[in-house]
Design a protein around this motif. Sequence first.
Motif, mmCIF file in Angstrom:
data_model
loop_
_atom_site.group_PDB
_atom_site.id
_atom_site.type_symbol
_atom_site.label_atom_id
_atom_site.label_comp_id
_atom_site.label_asym_id
_atom_site.label_seq_id
_atom_site.Cartn_x
_atom_site.Cartn_y
_atom_site.Cartn_z
ATOM 1 N N PRO A 184 -33.625 4.705 2.143
ATOM 2 C CA PRO A 184 -32.925 5.949 1.813
ATOM 3 C C PRO A 184 -33.886 7.115 1.620
ATOM 4 C CG PRO A 184 -33.097 4.583 -0.142
ATOM 5 C CD PRO A 184 -33.767 3.818 0.971
ATOM 6 N N GLU A 185 -35.190 6.845 1.631
ATOM 7 C CA GLU A 185 -36.218 7.901 1.569
ATOM 8 C C GLU A 185 -37.475 7.325 2.206
ATOM 9 O OE1 GLU A 185 -37.245 8.735 -2.584
ATOM 10 O OE2 GLU A 185 -38.367 6.866 -2.686
ATOM 11 N N THR A 186 -38.310 8.210 2.738
ATOM 12 C CA THR A 186 -39.539 7.719 3.354
ATOM 13 C C THR A 186 -40.621 7.480 2.293
ATOM 14 O OG1 THR A 186 -40.223 9.992 3.782
ATOM 15 C CG2 THR A 186 -39.128 8.846 5.580
ATOM 16 N N PHE A 231 -31.736 6.933 5.650
ATOM 17 C CA PHE A 231 -30.302 6.649 5.802
ATOM 18 C C PHE A 231 -29.641 6.650 4.426
ATOM 19 C CE2 PHE A 231 -32.807 4.648 9.014
ATOM 20 C CZ PHE A 231 -32.120 4.861 10.192
ATOM 21 N N ARG A 232 -28.541 7.350 4.299
ATOM 22 C CA ARG A 232 -27.781 7.318 3.044
ATOM 23 C C ARG A 232 -26.301 7.248 3.389
ATOM 24 N NH1 ARG A 232 -31.142 11.734 -0.731
ATOM 25 N NH2 ARG A 232 -33.150 10.768 -0.248
ATOM 26 N N ASN A 233 -25.630 6.306 2.744
ATOM 27 C CA ASN A 233 -24.203 6.157 3.019
ATOM 28 C C ASN A 233 -23.429 7.198 2.202
ATOM 29 O OD1 ASN A 233 -21.847 5.190 3.978
ATOM 30 N ND2 ASN A 233 -22.052 3.129 3.133
ATOM 31 N N GLU A 234 -23.589 8.454 2.582
ATOM 32 C CA GLU A 234 -22.954 9.566 1.857
ATOM 33 C C GLU A 234 -21.438 9.371 1.829
ATOM 34 O OE1 GLU A 234 -24.442 12.060 0.347
ATOM 35 O OE2 GLU A 234 -26.480 12.052 1.166
ATOM 36 N N ILE A 235 -20.843 9.596 0.656
ATOM 37 C CA ILE A 235 -19.386 9.434 0.548
ATOM 38 C C ILE A 235 -18.690 10.477 1.426
ATOM 39 C CG2 ILE A 235 -17.401 9.630 -1.020
ATOM 40 C CD1 ILE A 235 -19.318 8.560 -3.234
ATOM 41 N N MET A 261 -39.625 14.557 5.805
ATOM 42 C CA MET A 261 -41.073 14.735 5.936
ATOM 43 C C MET A 261 -41.540 14.778 4.486
ATOM 44 S SD MET A 261 -40.991 17.737 8.857
ATOM 45 C CE MET A 261 -40.011 18.936 7.962
ATOM 46 N N GLU A 262 -42.236 13.718 4.066
ATOM 47 C CA GLU A 262 -42.572 13.636 2.646
ATOM 48 C C GLU A 262 -44.076 13.495 2.438
ATOM 49 O OE1 GLU A 262 -39.050 12.301 0.033
ATOM 50 O OE2 GLU A 262 -39.644 10.551 1.175
ATOM 51 N N ILE A 263 -44.505 14.025 1.306
ATOM 52 C CA ILE A 263 -45.913 13.921 0.916
ATOM 53 C C ILE A 263 -45.962 13.373 -0.499
ATOM 54 C CG2 ILE A 263 -47.980 15.259 0.300
ATOM 55 C CD1 ILE A 263 -47.005 17.298 2.472
ATOM 56 N N GLU A 308 -27.808 26.480 -0.982
ATOM 57 C CA GLU A 308 -27.870 25.014 -1.106
ATOM 58 C C GLU A 308 -29.315 24.542 -0.999
ATOM 59 O OE1 GLU A 308 -25.409 22.913 -1.664
ATOM 60 O OE2 GLU A 308 -23.567 23.930 -1.059
ATOM 61 N N GLU A 309 -29.529 23.283 -1.410
ATOM 62 C CA GLU A 309 -30.892 22.729 -1.422
ATOM 63 C C GLU A 309 -31.477 22.581 -0.016
ATOM 64 O OE1 GLU A 309 -31.372 19.089 -3.700
ATOM 65 O OE2 GLU A 309 -33.047 18.499 -2.394
ATOM 66 N N LEU A 310 -32.673 23.142 0.122
ATOM 67 C CA LEU A 310 -33.413 23.012 1.379
ATOM 68 C C LEU A 310 -34.404 21.849 1.261
ATOM 69 C CD1 LEU A 310 -34.343 24.341 4.107
ATOM 70 C CD2 LEU A 310 -35.852 25.787 2.750
#
Length: 546
Positions: free
Chosen positions: A264-266, A296-300, A315-317, A380-382
Amino acid sequence: MSDKNTKNEKMEAIVSLAKRRGFIYQGSEVYGGLSGTWDYGPLGVSLKRNIMSLWWKMFVEDREDMYGVDAAILMNQKVWKASGHVDTFTDPLITCGNCQSRYRADHIITDKEDYKIELENFFSRSKDIVTGLHLSESPFDYSEEQINSLVGIFGEARVPAHESVKQLEEYLDNHHKLASSYLGIFPRIYLSNKKTMCAKCGQCEWQDAQTFNMMFTTTIGPSSMNVLDKQIFYDIDKGTKKVTEVTVSQENIDNTDNTVYLRPETAQGIFTNYRNVVDSFYPDLPFGLAQQGKAFRNEISPRDFIFRAREFEQMEIEYFIDPANWEAEFNNWVSLVHAWADALGLPAENVHELEVPEADRAHYSKRTIDFEFDFPIGREELLGLAYRGSFDLDNIQREAGKNMAYVVKGTNTKFIPHVIEPSFGVERALMAVLSAAYTEDEVNGEKRVYLKLPEHLAPVKYAVSPLLKNKPELVAKAREVYAILKKKHGNVMWDDNGNIGKRYRRQDEIGTPYCVVVDFDSLEDNSVTIRERDTTEQKRVVISDL
Ligand code: GAP
């Protein structure tokens, strides 16, 4: 027209352009679609890659202190147990009792402040009833039945003994904590009192809100499934063949729990490689590990085009630091995030910092800033920036029994580094870029739509055309120019469809900064007309100067 309608119209115009011009299509569209999934067409994939390459260059290649990794999407299930995702990566799910439509409770309860106030009122009143005290004043009239639905839960314990009252209070407080995250009975009561109707069936028959884990699960190997196999019997005498499906005996199969999760997150693929990279490279602190890839997230309720999808890219650090310096490092990342927004061409006035209050932060986070953008759908959140302390490395050290300490070179000083985590969503960046670039103006009295994309992000940098496509000498010269530019820039398009006016409109819509036209003069003077997208100005340029 209201501001909201105008914004929705802009969003619709962007979605329609994205589909029409080959940027983004609904996933599995040909089979009726699959909610929360999107496919990228030729221009979309190019724009997306340009964004991801820009990020990689800016945060990995151009720096000395960053290391890239690319971990597997499927990871040992212990990763997600240790990180807390198995237990707490949940959303509050509320179901319409009439039509069974499902919603995220915190999405349909729009007035968060009002919800909090009413929740306080409700619990203080319920507590008063349970503990036999006077009722507190509340402006919200809860029906007896509603109060009883909570009180009833504790019916048996409703004895005036001191211990029981204490227990009841504790129980209520816990329940209260749950409900403050939109779980349990209160969301149902609140929505009923506010007469909030189900968007699908128009009824107001809510059920209690429940937790819903957002991780997709699958299994690895053949265990825990009914394995079907085909056995083929031949009757040699009759010359016939019979195919029978048999269930392979479960006894012969490894019955351990082989559940795996689609990540669900890298981020966790970075933490699990921290030790490997330290052992291979022994970098000085501070240093960072960076990763790009699918999550992947099983968003409702996936919604708003690519903004909230079930399959997306991050893209995560994870930037490992000495805890003594966390504030300075965090502030440095705030500046770097703004520099990133600037590189995407997002107007600074549309990018906002939301300091996440302590009560809303993850328990391990000392500070979190959500960077928000004014999308056509609203602010909204970027992306997010969080100080995660040593939460993840501590978890790994405890659960995997591996030493995560960093030894400062040339000393005996060792500690588990802390982490600053800037976490960027690719699709949100792409949607912000499209929103900022989408422009309507008038050219020669006609409405024009164009994408004012920064040159370094545009999927097509130059479009090359012969003035007339039925003149072989013009086509040959234009092909020469096309080959030169293609070699130099790669993302160059050959476009000889329709008349020049139509070509310009089409290229404007996909954000091509320059259109190059080869005409009869070009055959004489070796120059071409270059038309600039934003100003529509045209000038002559010698081919060798292109
Ligand atoms: N490792 C921290 C983390 O994953 P997050 O705030 O849950 O933090 C980070 O996600 C970013 O990923 C978000 O700011 C957003 O850009 C993107 N993101 C999260 N969920 C998303 C979804 N369902 N669809 C598209 N992008 C999403």
